[in-house]
Design a protein around this motif. Sequence first.
Motif, mmCIF file in Angstrom:
data_model
loop_
_atom_site.group_PDB
_atom_site.id
_atom_site.type_symbol
_atom_site.label_atom_id
_atom_site.label_comp_id
_atom_site.label_asym_id
_atom_site.label_seq_id
_atom_site.Cartn_x
_atom_site.Cartn_y
_atom_site.Cartn_z
ATOM 1 N N TYR A 46 31.602 -60.894 8.765
ATOM 2 C CA TYR A 46 32.419 -61.476 7.697
ATOM 3 C C TYR A 46 32.722 -62.954 7.953
ATOM 4 O O TYR A 46 32.786 -63.755 7.027
ATOM 5 C CB TYR A 46 33.721 -60.677 7.544
ATOM 6 C CG TYR A 46 34.555 -61.063 6.352
ATOM 7 C CD1 TYR A 46 34.144 -60.751 5.060
ATOM 8 C CD2 TYR A 46 35.758 -61.735 6.514
ATOM 9 C CE1 TYR A 46 34.906 -61.102 3.966
ATOM 10 C CE2 TYR A 46 36.534 -62.078 5.429
ATOM 11 C CZ TYR A 46 36.103 -61.760 4.160
ATOM 12 O OH TYR A 46 36.869 -62.100 3.062
ATOM 13 N N ASN B 137 29.893 -67.291 3.477
ATOM 14 C CA ASN B 137 30.540 -68.325 2.661
ATOM 15 C C ASN B 137 31.571 -67.612 1.786
ATOM 16 O O ASN B 137 31.259 -66.594 1.175
ATOM 17 C CB ASN B 137 29.517 -69.032 1.776
ATOM 18 C CG ASN B 137 28.505 -69.792 2.587
ATOM 19 O OD1 ASN B 137 28.845 -70.466 3.540
ATOM 20 N ND2 ASN B 137 27.240 -69.670 2.215
ATOM 21 N N LYS B 138 32.776 -68.173 1.745
ATOM 22 C CA LYS B 138 33.853 -67.545 0.984
ATOM 23 C C LYS B 138 34.429 -68.548 -0.011
ATOM 24 O O LYS B 138 34.408 -69.748 0.230
ATOM 25 C CB LYS B 138 34.930 -67.031 1.924
ATOM 26 C CG LYS B 138 34.447 -65.889 2.804
ATOM 27 C CD LYS B 138 35.511 -65.493 3.793
ATOM 28 C CE LYS B 138 34.940 -65.020 5.097
ATOM 29 N NZ LYS B 138 34.151 -65.932 5.856
ATOM 30 N N ASN C 61 40.001 -67.323 -0.973
ATOM 31 C CA ASN C 61 39.971 -66.261 0.039
ATOM 32 C C ASN C 61 41.195 -66.394 0.946
ATOM 33 O O ASN C 61 41.392 -67.434 1.566
ATOM 34 C CB ASN C 61 38.697 -66.384 0.881
ATOM 35 C CG ASN C 61 38.496 -65.204 1.789
ATOM 36 O OD1 ASN C 61 38.114 -64.148 1.327
ATOM 37 N ND2 ASN C 61 38.748 -65.381 3.067
ATOM 38 N N LEU D 182 37.095 -61.563 -5.527
ATOM 39 C CA LEU D 182 36.714 -62.051 -4.202
ATOM 40 C C LEU D 182 35.351 -61.486 -3.796
ATOM 41 O O LEU D 182 34.474 -62.227 -3.326
ATOM 42 C CB LEU D 182 37.789 -61.654 -3.189
ATOM 43 C CG LEU D 182 37.673 -62.194 -1.781
ATOM 44 C CD1 LEU D 182 37.642 -63.711 -1.760
ATOM 45 C CD2 LEU D 182 38.839 -61.668 -0.943
ATOM 46 N N ASN D 183 35.161 -60.204 -3.994
ATOM 47 C CA ASN D 183 33.879 -59.561 -3.690
ATOM 48 C C ASN D 183 32.751 -60.220 -4.487
ATOM 49 O O ASN D 183 31.682 -60.537 -3.937
ATOM 50 C CB ASN D 183 33.978 -58.069 -4.016
ATOM 51 C CG ASN D 183 32.790 -57.241 -3.565
ATOM 52 O OD1 ASN D 183 32.953 -56.064 -3.259
ATOM 53 N ND2 ASN D 183 31.590 -57.782 -3.539
ATOM 54 N N ILE E 202 31.985 -63.710 -3.090
ATOM 55 C CA ILE E 202 31.304 -63.625 -1.790
ATOM 56 C C ILE E 202 29.839 -63.259 -2.004
ATOM 57 O O ILE E 202 28.938 -63.846 -1.400
ATOM 58 C CB ILE E 202 32.020 -62.640 -0.850
ATOM 59 C CG1 ILE E 202 33.352 -63.246 -0.388
ATOM 60 C CG2 ILE E 202 31.144 -62.273 0.346
ATOM 61 C CD1 ILE E 202 34.248 -62.315 0.369
ATOM 62 N N ASN F 226 26.633 -65.902 -1.239
ATOM 63 C CA ASN F 226 25.775 -65.522 -0.103
ATOM 64 C C ASN F 226 24.495 -64.897 -0.595
ATOM 65 O O ASN F 226 23.684 -64.403 0.074
ATOM 66 C CB ASN F 226 26.527 -64.586 0.841
ATOM 67 C CG ASN F 226 27.688 -65.323 1.495
ATOM 68 O OD1 ASN F 226 27.488 -66.037 2.466
ATOM 69 N ND2 ASN F 226 28.884 -65.155 0.981
#
Length: 157
Positions: A34, A38-39, A43, A149-150, A153, A157
């Motif tokens: 994790y 890249n977030k 986040n 958020l999911n 992400i 990525n």
Amino acid sequence: MKRKLTYILIGIIICSTIGFLSSVVTQSSVTGWYLTLNKPSFNPPNWVFAPVWSALYIMMGISAGWVWAKGFHHKWVKTGLYHFGFQLLLNGLWSIVFFGLKQPFYGLLVIMALLVVLSLTIKWFNIVSKFAAILLIPYLLWVCFATALNYKIWELN
């Protein structure tokens, strides 16, 4: 009253157990895989997740116990609790898919299913107890945030 407290306590234990098992799957990825992702800018820091989820699991357990105490023989209680159980399984599955299998896209599919089933759970709980339904609103909001958020992400990525 004693019966209601017993059901609430059982609800909290069940939800907390799912939360604990999810954290076991999550922990190794949070300190490794994790960190490499890249977030998005929204986040939160990693330390935020444990206390938020702990509070949510307690509220979920209270909510389920409150509904269960109305009597499992009632059609709407059964319907609500079946939905609750299914969303709880999806909740645990998300951790396995996203963190355990390291698959953000499939995690996104699971969390979107979770949103649908959780919304239905709130609908059925509201028929049985407005209080129980209201207790699930913070959880719904957090899952909406987690879905965004999911998605980001996965996208980054």
